[in-house]
Design a protein around this motif. Structure first.
Motif, PDB file in Angstrom:
ATOM      1  N   ASP A  27       0.881  -1.203  -0.020  1.00 34.40           N
ATOM      2  CA  ASP A  27       0.014   0.167  -0.027  1.00 34.40           C
ATOM      3  C   ASP A  27       0.943   1.278  -0.031  1.00 34.40           C
ATOM      4  OD1 ASP A  27      -1.986   2.094   0.384  1.00 34.40           O
ATOM      5  OD2 ASP A  27      -2.202   1.533   2.681  1.00 34.40           O
ATOM      6  N   THR A 172     -10.102   3.713   1.561  1.00 33.97           N
ATOM      7  CA  THR A 172      -9.861   2.787   2.378  1.00 33.97           C
ATOM      8  C   THR A 172      -8.338   2.534   2.966  1.00 33.97           C
ATOM      9  OG1 THR A 172     -12.043   1.937   2.060  1.00 33.97           O
ATOM     10  CG2 THR A 172     -10.911   0.898   3.807  1.00 33.97           C
ATOM     11  N   LYS A 173      -7.736   2.800   1.872  1.00 30.89           N
ATOM     12  CA  LYS A 173      -6.143   2.158   2.186  1.00 30.89           C
ATOM     13  C   LYS A 173      -5.783   3.211   3.121  1.00 30.89           C
ATOM     14  CE  LYS A 173      -5.606  -0.092  -1.987  1.00 30.89           C
ATOM     15  NZ  LYS A 173      -4.759  -0.009  -3.518  1.00 30.89           N
ATOM     16  N   PRO A 174      -5.116   2.812   4.265  1.00 30.72           N
ATOM     17  CA  PRO A 174      -4.475   3.740   5.097  1.00 30.72           C
ATOM     18  C   PRO A 174      -3.541   4.869   4.630  1.00 30.72           C
ATOM     19  CG  PRO A 174      -4.334   1.503   6.171  1.00 30.72           C
ATOM     20  CD  PRO A 174      -4.662   1.422   4.643  1.00 30.72           C
ATOM     21  N   ASN A 175      -2.930   4.371   3.674  1.00 30.00           N
ATOM     22  CA  ASN A 175      -1.575   5.280   2.906  1.00 30.00           C
ATOM     23  C   ASN A 175      -2.268   6.359   1.937  1.00 30.00           C
ATOM     24  OD1 ASN A 175       0.181   4.200   4.713  1.00 30.00           O
ATOM     25  ND2 ASN A 175       1.104   2.900   3.395  1.00 30.00           N
ATOM     26  N   VAL A 200     -14.431   6.819   6.005  1.00 29.18           N
ATOM     27  CA  VAL A 200     -13.134   6.138   6.328  1.00 29.18           C
ATOM     28  C   VAL A 200     -11.809   6.691   7.012  1.00 29.18           C
ATOM     29  CG1 VAL A 200     -13.346   4.523   4.341  1.00 29.18           C
ATOM     30  CG2 VAL A 200     -11.997   6.916   4.046  1.00 29.18           C
ATOM     31  N   ASP A 201     -12.311   8.292   7.047  1.00 32.05           N
ATOM     32  CA  ASP A 201     -11.464   8.867   7.938  1.00 32.05           C
ATOM     33  C   ASP A 201     -12.077   9.797   8.768  1.00 32.05           C
ATOM     34  OD1 ASP A 201      -8.727  10.290   8.668  1.00 32.05           O
ATOM     35  OD2 ASP A 201      -9.113  11.542   6.891  1.00 32.05           O
ATOM     36  N   ARG A 206      -6.307  12.436   7.215  1.00 35.43           N
ATOM     37  CA  ARG A 206      -5.586  12.412   5.824  1.00 35.43           C
ATOM     38  C   ARG A 206      -6.576  12.901   4.821  1.00 35.43           C
ATOM     39  NH1 ARG A 206      -7.247   7.124   3.697  1.00 35.43           N
ATOM     40  NH2 ARG A 206      -8.434   5.878   5.190  1.00 35.43           N
ATOM     41  N   HIS A 295       4.026  12.296   4.499  1.00 32.51           N
ATOM     42  CA  HIS A 295       3.447  10.937   4.698  1.00 32.51           C
ATOM     43  C   HIS A 295       4.435   9.846   4.098  1.00 32.51           C
ATOM     44  CE1 HIS A 295      -0.120   8.400   4.937  1.00 32.51           C
ATOM     45  NE2 HIS A 295      -0.441   8.176   3.737  1.00 32.51           N
ATOM     46  N   THR A 299       5.570   6.663   6.619  1.00 31.25           N
ATOM     47  CA  THR A 299       5.223   5.268   6.120  1.00 31.25           C
ATOM     48  C   THR A 299       6.336   4.509   5.713  1.00 31.25           C
ATOM     49  OG1 THR A 299       4.529   6.062   3.848  1.00 31.25           O
ATOM     50  CG2 THR A 299       2.795   5.963   5.658  1.00 31.25           C
TER      51      THR A 299
END
Length: 678
Positions: A27, A172-175, A200-201, A206, A295, A299
């Motif tokens: 991701d 939906t992907k956290p990154n 989702v956030d 983000r 970011h 990550t």
């Protein structure tokens, strides 16, 4: 250094580009653009790029996800005086540089329609476009179809759900950084993009808001409260921008002119003049660039770790799938046969590297068959559940022939013992079958290994040969087991050291019967009379059996004549066609029967011990050990000499999976090299 981080992630994007976003194992940080239909998403992207390249119009224009990778290509000294070269590359057109951005737009339309039709259907299949330019900041942006409520044309009726699911898959992907685009001249609380982003956030950590069409707001209204975070606060804040209108586009207004107009608007507007440097597309691009850099910094350590762990997993799978260039077909078959036979032996011997702590396997299961199932099965065979006392009495009379026997004869004992020993044959053959089943189980276990999934034809042939080999081994094994049982019944060894002798048996029975008889008592004292002889001395079980059958108190013949009167007895009628014993056993017959039963039990237990010991040895010799010793010879004879090329045709599943895994390993190895130096 910071620009190098974005460059690193973009190189990672390049490394994973061939896999497609649906199969991308890592991701990676990217900016995902969401908003309602015609909120101006595409215009924002064009302004960031500085070129017209996206399809435009009313309704749903973006009908497939557009993964847009902007790659900053610095102007070199050599080309400083020449116009900066800008071009685009599509993933589905590798190696083609498209410098005409109108052709990029046409290709997006053509590729979209190839999957979705000419009206307004949508597709999950993304279009990947890379744009190289000195005028862009290195970014990864994903433009998604605009959120809509009502289907039009030949759109599916559940178009709203389809688009929402597609958007959610990306954001939906956290990154993923969510770029929520909203028209400033609409109510922010009703913004579809922000609503979905908050699902989702919910903390807004983000999500960055972009307010378009600020110049179209009613006079006297502005977005200052929104920018100050007093309406719907976002940690990354909001940026107001101005896009070209439809008329500007139709009249061919250049983006450079539009950006200049945007700058003048914010610098001269009373509400935004003081904060003009924080408004407009150039600031948005710098802000996105900064957000992406921070970011990535946060990550990247996790990305490094995940690249290594995922690479290890896929390398292991690739090793299990096997190399597609192992050598000549004959050497491959030889290796497979050798490995199969070695594995078969180690599983039987309990030396396998994959010993289970959860359940018995291999040779341990065969041991369980021998020492639990078979042993208990033989021990449970009771001769007297088939042979009753009345049967023993009949055999005793039949075995004495025409003359009543004086002593308990061995013929009756041998007849009964031989009949009962034959009963061991069925459980013994069943033992052979159970061991055969366990060998087939081991075979199935070995054939689950990846090499056999790779070569299905070889697997089928090997299975067929080994099963046939096992079945061929069954014949001599069954014969040997049957011979063992027949040997026991062929010769009854009454001289066996553990066998109870006839005299000892008679003494035990006499003792039991004497104990059950009434003792003579002195009528005066009520005490037993010492040395008093037992009553009916001649009826003692150990006395000679002269006059057998003439017991007046009962017996075989007395039961036959019991219903006859003297007249009929005098008539001497012929005996009936079937003459069976009936009535109660006499004392003598009871004693004889008990002696025979004791002898049968004693000998039967000797045979049980012998059979329980010998049958497993026979099965091991002719089936298990034989298969271990001869398996390789049989496989070489049947497989190695056949047409090995046909056996090594790989399954389509293996071929396709190897390509996928190899591609994944190559991408991950490239990614590992990229992040190694960061």
């Amino acid at each position: 250094m910071d620009q190098q981080l974005i460059s690193t992630v973009n190189r990672l994007q390049d490394a994973f580009a061939t896999l497609g976003p649906t199969t991308n194992p890592i991701d990676l940080p990217q900016i995902t653009v969401v908003g309602s239909q015609s909120s101006g998403k595409s215009s924002v992207l064009e302004n960031i790029v500085g070129r017209d390249f996206l399809p435009r119009g009313t309704g749903i224009v973006t009908r497939r996800p557009l993964v847009l990778q902007l790659i900053n290509r610095p102007v070199t000294e050599k080309s400083a005086d020449a116009p900066a070269e800008e071009w685009g590359e599509f993933l589905h057109l590798p190696g083609q540089k498209i410098t005409d951005f109108n052709k990029i737009r046409d290709e997006i339309v053509r590729e979209t329609e190839s999957k979705t039709g000419k009206n307004a259907g949508i597709s999950n299949n993304p279009i990947n476009l890379r744009i190289f330019s000195p005028n862009v900041l290195t970014l990864t942006l994903v433009d998604l179809p605009g959120l809509t409520k009502v289907p039009v044309g030949d759109q599916p009726k559940d178009i709203e759900r389809m688009i929402k699911e597609m958007v959610l898959k990306y954001i939906t992907k956290p990154n993923a950084i969510i770029l929520a685009v909203t028209a400033a001249n609409t109510d922010l609380a009703n913004s579809d993009g922000l609503k979905l982003a908050r699902e989702v956030d919910p903390e807004g950590t983000r999500t960055i808001g972009v307010l378009t069409k600020v110049d179209l707001m009613d006079q006297g209204t502005d977005v200052v409260d929104i920018l100050a975070g007093r309406v719907i606060p976002l940690r990354l804040g909001y940026v107001p921008v101005i896009n070209r209108g439809q008329r500007d586009i139709e009249q061919g207004k250049a983006i450079t002119s539009a950006l200049e107009h945007e700058r003048e608007f914010f610098e001269n507007h009373s509400s935004y003049r003081a904060k003009a440097q924080y408004c407009g597309t150039p600031f948005l691009a710098r802000k996105l660039n900064m957000i992406l850099m921070h970011h990535i910094k946060a990550t990247l350590p996790d990305i490094k770790q995940r690249i290594q762990s995922t690479l290890g997993k896929y390398q292991l799978e690739l090793a299990q799938l096997g190399d597609n260039t192992l050598g000549s077909p004959s050497s491959i078959v030889l290796n497979v046969i050798t490995e199969f036979c070695n594995e078969y032996r180690t599983i039987l011997d309990g030396n396998s590297q994959e010993l289970s702590s959860m359940e018995l396997s291999g040779g341990a299961r065969i041991s369980f068959v021998f020492h639990e199932l078979y042993s208990n099965g033989i021990k449970s065979v009771d001769p007297f559940d088939q042979v009753k006392d009345v049967d023993i009495r009949t055999i005793l009379y039949n075995s004495s022939g025409s003359s009543p026997a004086l002593f308990v004869g061995t013929t009756a004992f041998e007849v009964i013992v031989k009949q009962q020993i034959k009963r061991f044959e069925e459980p013994s053959l069943r033992c052979v079958t159970l061991v055969y089943d366990e060998l087939v189980r081991i075979l199935s276990q070995i054939l689950q290994k990846p090499v056999f999934k790779r070569y299905p034809a070889l697997k089928e042939r090997l299975l067929s040969v080994v099963i046939h080999f096992f079945k061929q081994s069954l014949l001599p094994t069954n014969k040997l087991v049957q011979d063992l049982v027949n040997m026991e019944s062929a010769y009854i060894n009454t001289g066996h050291p553990d066998f109870l002798s006839g005299h000892r048996a008679m003494a035990i029975v006499a003792e039991r019967m004497q104990a059950s008889k009434p003792v003579q008592v002195d009528p005066k004292t009520g005490k037993p009379i010492p040395g008093a002889p037992p009553k009916d001395v001649m009826s003692s079980p150990i006395a000679p059996m002269a006059g057998m059958g003439q017991d007046e108190n009962g017996g075989f013949f007395n039961s036959f004549f019991a219903t006859k009167n003297k007249k009929k007895m005098a008539a001497m009628e012929a005996p009936p066609a079937v003459l069976k014993a009936s009535g109660v056993l006499s004392e003598r017959e009871t004693a004889e029967t008990e002696v025979i039963k004791l002898l049968i039990s004693s000998y039967f237990n000797i045979v049980k011990r012998s059979i329980i010991d010998m049958v497993p040895k026979a099965v091991m010799l002719n089936l298990v050990i034989f298969s271990k010793d001869e398996m390789q010879r049989e496989l070489l004879e049947k497989l190695y000499k056949s047409d090995v090329d046909d056996l090594l045709k790989e399954s389509d599943v293996t071929l396709n999976r190897r390509k996928e895994v190899q591609k994944m390993v190559d991408s991950l190895q490239t990614a590992s090299e990229i992040v190694a130096g960061v």
